[in-house]
Scaffold this motif. Sequence first.
Motif, mmCIF file in Angstrom:
data_model
loop_
_atom_site.group_PDB
_atom_site.id
_atom_site.type_symbol
_atom_site.label_atom_id
_atom_site.label_comp_id
_atom_site.label_asym_id
_atom_site.label_seq_id
_atom_site.Cartn_x
_atom_site.Cartn_y
_atom_site.Cartn_z
ATOM 1 N N ARG A 172 0.859 -1.090 0.124
ATOM 2 C CA ARG A 172 0.068 0.096 0.048
ATOM 3 C C ARG A 172 0.746 1.254 0.046
ATOM 4 N N LEU A 173 0.647 2.037 -0.818
ATOM 5 C CA LEU A 173 1.515 3.303 -1.005
ATOM 6 C C LEU A 173 1.443 4.188 -0.059
ATOM 7 N N ASP A 174 0.476 4.047 0.950
ATOM 8 C CA ASP A 174 0.363 5.177 2.181
ATOM 9 C C ASP A 174 0.770 4.506 3.248
ATOM 10 N N TRP A 175 1.172 3.209 3.382
ATOM 11 C CA TRP A 175 1.583 2.721 4.675
ATOM 12 C C TRP A 175 2.876 3.378 5.050
ATOM 13 N N PRO A 176 4.107 3.406 4.344
ATOM 14 C CA PRO A 176 5.170 4.195 4.699
ATOM 15 C C PRO A 176 4.959 5.685 5.536
ATOM 16 N N MET A 177 4.185 6.477 4.764
ATOM 17 C CA MET A 177 3.568 7.723 5.138
ATOM 18 C C MET A 177 3.035 7.579 6.652
ATOM 19 N N MET A 178 1.917 6.665 6.633
ATOM 20 C CA MET A 178 1.251 6.552 7.787
ATOM 21 C C MET A 178 2.273 6.111 9.092
ATOM 22 N N GLN A 179 3.228 5.280 8.776
ATOM 23 C CA GLN A 179 4.194 4.938 9.871
ATOM 24 C C GLN A 179 4.835 5.986 10.324
ATOM 25 N N MET A 180 5.386 6.924 9.350
ATOM 26 C CA MET A 180 6.067 8.139 9.637
ATOM 27 C C MET A 180 5.213 9.079 10.411
ATOM 28 N N THR A 219 0.943 16.784 15.287
ATOM 29 C CA THR A 219 2.415 16.927 15.060
ATOM 30 C C THR A 219 2.701 16.417 13.827
ATOM 31 N N ALA A 220 1.542 15.859 12.774
ATOM 32 C CA ALA A 220 1.917 15.704 11.326
ATOM 33 C C ALA A 220 0.565 15.857 10.832
ATOM 34 N N VAL A 221 0.425 16.184 9.556
ATOM 35 C CA VAL A 221 -0.514 16.178 8.566
ATOM 36 C C VAL A 221 -0.446 15.003 7.591
ATOM 37 N N VAL A 222 -1.614 14.041 7.453
ATOM 38 C CA VAL A 222 -1.203 13.058 6.448
ATOM 39 C C VAL A 222 -2.127 13.565 5.207
ATOM 40 N N LEU A 223 -1.695 13.565 4.093
ATOM 41 C CA LEU A 223 -2.386 13.514 2.829
ATOM 42 C C LEU A 223 -2.879 12.224 2.109
ATOM 43 N N ALA A 242 3.200 13.441 2.153
ATOM 44 C CA ALA A 242 2.568 13.047 1.030
ATOM 45 C C ALA A 242 3.104 11.702 0.693
ATOM 46 N N SER A 243 2.180 10.700 0.256
ATOM 47 C CA SER A 243 2.628 9.350 0.076
ATOM 48 C C SER A 243 3.457 9.013 -1.051
ATOM 49 N N PRO A 244 3.311 9.635 -2.279
ATOM 50 C CA PRO A 244 4.104 9.295 -3.274
ATOM 51 C C PRO A 244 5.647 9.245 -3.021
ATOM 52 N N ALA A 245 6.137 10.358 -2.596
ATOM 53 C CA ALA A 245 7.546 10.596 -2.364
ATOM 54 C C ALA A 245 8.150 9.590 -1.456
ATOM 55 N N ILE A 246 7.327 9.601 -0.167
ATOM 56 C CA ILE A 246 7.943 8.832 0.770
ATOM 57 C C ILE A 246 7.893 7.398 0.719
ATOM 58 N N ALA A 247 6.893 6.758 -0.175
ATOM 59 C CA ALA A 247 7.149 5.303 -0.485
ATOM 60 C C ALA A 247 7.811 5.097 -1.492
ATOM 61 N N MET A 248 8.128 5.834 -2.719
ATOM 62 C CA MET A 248 9.049 5.615 -3.504
ATOM 63 C C MET A 248 10.454 5.556 -3.126
ATOM 64 N N GLN A 249 10.738 6.506 -2.399
ATOM 65 C CA GLN A 249 11.964 6.812 -1.858
ATOM 66 C C GLN A 249 12.568 5.449 -0.795
ATOM 67 N N GLN A 250 11.417 4.921 -0.037
ATOM 68 C CA GLN A 250 11.596 3.658 0.776
ATOM 69 C C GLN A 250 11.737 2.504 -0.140
ATOM 70 N N LEU A 251 10.991 2.385 -1.287
ATOM 71 C CA LEU A 251 10.852 1.026 -1.915
ATOM 72 C C LEU A 251 12.149 1.059 -2.870
#
Length: 212
Positions: free
Chosen positions: A86-94, A175-179, A199-208
């Motif tokens: 899921r694209l948004d999982w790394p963002m949610m964790q952060m 402490t954080a805003v999630v798009l 924002a999920s795209p950059a966070i997920a792609m960087q991790q993957l």
Amino acid sequence: MTDLTLLHTAEVHVATFDALASGAALSHLVRPDWLARAQNDPSGLDAELRAEITAAITSAQHTTGQPVLCTCTTLGEIAEAAGAIRLDWPMMQMAAQMGGPVLLTYCLDSTAIPSTSLLQRAMTDAGNPHPILSLALPHLWPLFEQGDSVAFATAIAQAITDFLATSPTPADHPTAVVLAQASMAGAADLVDTDTPVLASPAIAMQQLLTKR
């Protein structure tokens, strides 16, 4: 060779993720009809739609031997069950790991339940006891559908800025805003705040891509 297969429900995401790929070989599967069917079905994702999504993910994994990334929050739960990331999982964790309340912002009502559930999972994993705050902006979705990305991002950013300004005490301030949706990423740099806007795209792609 394909490094990653991406499952989208909007064609506009192809260019976005190609730009983030840093030379990786991406394969894109674009199915806007799946999102439309999920939104039009009062019961959510029916058995036939679930079967189609599962078959597509299984086929892509078998063909390429590489991960499948689902960029649609509405379809995220069934995609994950079928073995996709899921694209948004790394963002949610952060966001959860930042240790305080998190503001979840979304523009599609069908996103609310899967995104809130995923963020709550991340909050639980991180031992974060603070609340999830919600900012629903469904009235802005037509701007995205009309292709007016600038107006869409600007309106989202203003709504978030206004919401953050209403926090009565520092303890209530996120402490954080999630798009929640990938389509909302353009608003991340436009919000007038010191609070991290994720924002999920950059966070997920960087991790993957770092793990390749």
